[in-house]
Write a protein that holds these residues in place. Structure first.
Motif, short mmCIF file in Angstrom:
data_model
loop_
_atom_site.label_atom_id
_atom_site.label_comp_id
_atom_site.label_asym_id
_atom_site.label_seq_id
_atom_site.Cartn_x
_atom_site.Cartn_y
_atom_site.Cartn_z
N GLN A 270 -6.94 -8.00 -2.41
CA GLN A 270 -6.60 -6.89 -3.13
C GLN A 270 -5.51 -5.89 -2.30
O GLN A 270 -4.77 -5.22 -3.25
CB GLN A 270 -7.86 -5.76 -3.56
CG GLN A 270 -8.74 -6.42 -4.54
CD GLN A 270 -10.17 -5.62 -4.46
OE1 GLN A 270 -10.53 -4.91 -3.87
NE2 GLN A 270 -10.52 -5.59 -5.83
N ILE A 271 -5.58 -5.97 -1.16
CA ILE A 271 -4.49 -5.23 -0.48
C ILE A 271 -3.29 -6.10 -0.60
O ILE A 271 -2.03 -5.47 -0.60
CB ILE A 271 -4.79 -5.08 0.93
CG1 ILE A 271 -5.86 -4.08 1.24
CG2 ILE A 271 -3.71 -4.61 1.85
CD1 ILE A 271 -6.44 -3.96 2.65
N GLY A 272 -3.36 -7.38 -0.63
CA GLY A 272 -2.27 -8.13 -1.06
C GLY A 272 -0.94 -7.84 -1.83
O GLY A 272 0.18 -7.65 -1.62
N PRO A 273 -1.29 -7.70 -2.98
CA PRO A 273 -0.52 -7.46 -4.06
C PRO A 273 0.19 -6.08 -3.97
O PRO A 273 1.39 -5.98 -4.42
CB PRO A 273 -1.27 -7.46 -5.38
CG PRO A 273 -2.50 -8.34 -5.09
CD PRO A 273 -2.78 -7.96 -3.85
N PHE A 274 -0.64 -5.25 -3.62
CA PHE A 274 0.20 -3.86 -3.47
C PHE A 274 1.23 -3.74 -2.27
O PHE A 274 2.14 -2.94 -2.43
CB PHE A 274 -1.14 -2.78 -3.02
CG PHE A 274 -1.96 -2.41 -4.11
CD1 PHE A 274 -1.55 -2.42 -5.23
CD2 PHE A 274 -3.43 -2.69 -3.76
CE1 PHE A 274 -2.51 -2.10 -6.34
CE2 PHE A 274 -4.19 -2.32 -4.71
CZ PHE A 274 -3.81 -2.08 -6.03
N SER A 275 1.19 -4.71 -1.39
CA SER A 275 2.16 -4.73 -0.09
C SER A 275 2.98 -5.86 -0.04
O SER A 275 4.01 -5.93 0.40
CB SER A 275 1.49 -4.91 1.25
OG SER A 275 0.39 -5.83 1.25
N ALA A 276 2.88 -6.97 -1.28
CA ALA A 276 3.75 -7.88 -1.18
C ALA A 276 5.21 -7.62 -1.68
O ALA A 276 5.19 -6.73 -2.82
CB ALA A 276 3.32 -9.12 -2.13
N ARG A 277 6.35 -8.07 -1.12
CA ARG A 277 7.53 -7.76 -1.27
C ARG A 277 8.13 -9.07 -1.99
O ARG A 277 9.58 -9.12 -2.17
CB ARG A 277 8.40 -7.09 -0.38
CG ARG A 277 7.94 -5.72 0.15
CD ARG A 277 7.82 -4.70 -1.08
NE ARG A 277 9.07 -4.58 -1.70
CZ ARG A 277 9.18 -3.73 -2.66
NH1 ARG A 277 8.15 -3.43 -3.50
NH2 ARG A 277 10.38 -3.62 -3.23
N ASP A 278 7.46 -10.11 -2.24
CA ASP A 278 8.12 -11.55 -2.65
C ASP A 278 7.36 -11.84 -3.89
O ASP A 278 6.01 -11.69 -3.82
CB ASP A 278 7.85 -12.54 -1.40
CG ASP A 278 8.33 -13.80 -1.92
OD1 ASP A 278 9.66 -14.27 -1.61
OD2 ASP A 278 7.74 -14.59 -2.63
N LEU A 279 8.06 -12.06 -5.18
CA LEU A 279 7.15 -12.24 -6.26
C LEU A 279 5.99 -13.31 -6.33
O LEU A 279 5.05 -13.20 -6.73
CB LEU A 279 8.10 -12.38 -7.29
CG LEU A 279 8.78 -11.41 -8.03
CD1 LEU A 279 9.81 -11.60 -9.10
CD2 LEU A 279 7.61 -10.43 -8.50
N LEU A 280 6.76 -14.55 -5.65
CA LEU A 280 5.44 -15.61 -5.56
C LEU A 280 4.40 -15.06 -4.41
O LEU A 280 3.16 -15.71 -4.75
CB LEU A 280 6.25 -16.72 -4.80
CG LEU A 280 5.53 -18.18 -4.98
CD1 LEU A 280 5.06 -18.42 -6.22
CD2 LEU A 280 6.25 -19.12 -4.26
N LEU A 281 4.66 -14.60 -3.67
CA LEU A 281 3.64 -13.96 -2.52
C LEU A 281 2.64 -12.94 -3.56
O LEU A 281 1.30 -12.99 -3.33
CB LEU A 281 4.20 -13.39 -1.10
CG LEU A 281 3.11 -12.73 -0.36
CD1 LEU A 281 2.24 -13.90 0.17
CD2 LEU A 281 3.80 -12.10 0.70
N PHE A 282 3.12 -12.15 -4.25
CA PHE A 282 2.40 -11.35 -5.14
C PHE A 282 1.56 -12.32 -6.08
O PHE A 282 0.46 -11.86 -6.20
CB PHE A 282 3.53 -10.66 -6.00
CG PHE A 282 2.84 -9.77 -7.07
CD1 PHE A 282 2.50 -8.26 -6.43
CD2 PHE A 282 2.60 -9.87 -8.40
CE1 PHE A 282 1.90 -7.48 -7.60
CE2 PHE A 282 2.03 -9.07 -9.30
CZ PHE A 282 1.66 -7.85 -8.85
N PHE A 283 2.32 -13.19 -6.68
CA PHE A 283 1.24 -14.00 -7.57
C PHE A 283 0.17 -14.55 -6.72
O PHE A 283 -1.08 -14.69 -7.40
CB PHE A 283 2.17 -15.22 -8.14
CG PHE A 283 1.35 -16.16 -8.88
CD1 PHE A 283 0.90 -15.84 -10.15
CD2 PHE A 283 0.90 -17.38 -8.16
CE1 PHE A 283 0.02 -16.93 -10.74
CE2 PHE A 283 0.31 -18.27 -8.78
CZ PHE A 283 -0.14 -18.16 -10.36
#
Length: 508
Positions: free
Chosen positions: A131-144
């Motif tokens: 849950q922390i990951g999407p809020f801090s991701a600045r790469d779209l694939l990492l967000f996914f």
């Protein structure tokens, strides 16, 4: 060493994202018997993670800087142009801190769970990272990838530790969310591969890229479907009541307090920030959907017999205010939507915790089986009443301030004509009237009246709230009241970033 820990050279965000799941993997080395050690270890990790996050943000985050801070960029898979790219700004810092706070309290609330304790607590920590990951991701694939990571723990927590219909609810949850994720993946690849010989998935690069309007609309619809499932937005909401109705209340705290907010974050971060032209086209439709959702979900909540389903539908109704704030395209409206994200995260988590602790005592899930509970459990009755008032936007509580700011954002918007403003305001007023009706009706059915036969139920344990439960509830009640009296505590985090988004929106 001092310079490393006091400057941005230290990978704070990588540590914050990876630490919970990495530390959680050590749980499997603990003895299989007993749940005291895994539970204590998990609480310790959650508290340490929350303190680490707070320290990193307090000493390394500048409130008056709308740009990305604590940014990290490491090459990962060069063949796919995939980087480990993290960063935070005023839009993401609030949800990250909310995630740490609610997860810590949800872990403390999960004390009654004794079956497969090691796996349960590992999944809680894995969900923390997811849950922390999407809020801090600045790469779209990492967000996914981070978006997908938290689905697995939720599915297992629901399928193993849920109620009688847990397999049906878990299957429905994974079908809805995985179906929405397909649209998210297509949109991510489309944005990354379009218009460049060298693909890029960096949000900093994509925010300055322009697309043909027709293509932007297609991307917008794909992302919107993915985020509409998670938020949820009608008609993609039907998984939510079933999931909340069967999940353990510690899981419900994470779902309502954090998971739904990921959809709102995605709408702002991707649909609004990366696709402004399409957002301007769809913003009137968002206003219509938001107003309909407030009325529909509030009316449906009133007809629910199951306590947790009634609270779940109230969450769907309150998500309508977030949609209205995002659709208003104003500084005030967007700030109100962000404040509603934080406010509802606290209030909904507390209400589901109260619903779960009440069920632990009476073993009844339906409101028409309850009654007269204010006498044997006065502390729970008092806190349930206070937090229900917070849910119905009582002045002095965070919900009132958030909805009021959204309201001002709508009436001051230059993008909405006078008659639509009047209609939207009227519908919002009806929704605000319906909210006290279903909230007060819920309190009346549970705590008042003369239906005392539940006291003689064979599996009922009528003891009032203990120290652990009081600590969880008061820990949530303090920020709810604090934000109600001083909303700048939250708004100061996002104001500069919101102004940058709106300024960039109109400049393009």
């Amino acid at each position: 060493m001092y310079l490393v820990f006091t400057t941005n050279f230290f990978p704070w965000l990588t540590l914050i994202v990876v630490f919970p799941i990495a530390a959680g993997s050590l749980i499997f080395f603990f003895p299989q018997r007993g749940n005291k050690v895994p539970r204590g270890y998990t609480i310790y990790i959650c508290v340490l993670e929350l303190l680490l996050t707070t320290y990193a943000f307090c000493y390394n985050f500048q409130l008056d800087d709308p740009l990305i801070q604590l940014d990290e960029d490491y090459k990962w898979i060069t063949l796919f142009y995939f980087d480990w790219r993290l960063g935070i700004d005023g839009l993401s810092i609030g949800p990250i801190l909310l995630t740490g706070f609610i997860t810590t309290l949800a872990t403390l609330a999960a004390r009654p769970v004794t079956r497969n304790s090691r796996i349960f607590h590992f999944l809680m920590l894995a969900m923390y990272s997811g849950q922390i990951g999407p809020f801090s991701a600045r790469d779209l694939l990492l967000f996914f990838i981070m978006w997908e990571l938290e689905l697995i723990p939720v599915y297992l927590l629901l399928a193993v530790w849920g109620g009688k219909k847990r397999l049906y609810s878990a299957t429905k949850f994974i079908l809805y969310t995985a179906g929405g994720s397909i649209f998210l993946l297509i949109g991510v690849l489309g944005l990354g591969l379009y218009g460049s010989t060298e693909p890029t998935l960096s949000l900093e690069t994509l925010v300055n890229r322009s697309y043909p309007v027709a293509l932007e609309i297609i991307f917008y619809i794909g992302f919107f479907i993915a985020f509409a499932v998670k938020l949820p937005i009608i008609p993609f909401h039907t998984w939510l009541p079933d999931t909340h109705g069967e999940a353990h209340y510690s899981t419900c705290m994470l779902l309502a307090g954090i998971l739904l907010k990921m959809g709102a974050y995605g709408l702002i971060r991707i649909n609004m920030e990366l696709l402004p032209h399409a957002h301007s086209i769809f913003s009137p439709w968002l206003m219509i959907v938001g107003t309909v959702q407030i009325i529909y979900a509030a009316s449906t909540s009133l007809g629910q017999r199951n306590l947790k389903k009634r609270i779940a539908y109230s969450s769907v109704s309150h998500m309508g205010f977030i949609i209205l704030g995002i659709g208003s395209i104003t500084d005030t409206g967007l700030n109100g939507a962000i404040l509603q994200v934080i406010s509802h995260g606290f209030i909904s988590a507390a209400l589901f915790f109260l619903a779960g602790t009440s069920y632990d005592r009476i073993r009844f899930a339906y409101l028409d089986q309850m009654g007269g509970l204010s006498i044997p459990i006065p502390k729970i009755f008092t806190l349930f009443s206070i937090l229900s008032m917070a849910s119905l936007a009582l002045p002095g509580m965070s919900g009132f301030v958030a909805e009021l700011i959204v309201f001002f954002g709508i009436i001051t918007s230059q993008n909405i004509f006078l008659m639509p403003k009047i209609v939207i305001t009227f519908v919002m007023a009806i929704g605000m009237i319906l909210t006290p009706i279903y909230s007060l009706s819920m309190l009346r059915q549970m705590f008042y009246g003369y239906k005392l036969f539940t006291f003689n139920a064979p599996n009922a344990y009528f003891f009032d709230s203990g120290p652990r439960e009081l600590f969880v509830l008061i820990s949530i009640l303090i920020p709810v009241i604090g934000i109600g009296f001083y909303p700048d505590f939250v708004l100061s985090l996002s104001t500069d970033k919101v102004e940058a988004i709106i300024a960039n929106f109109f400049s393009r």
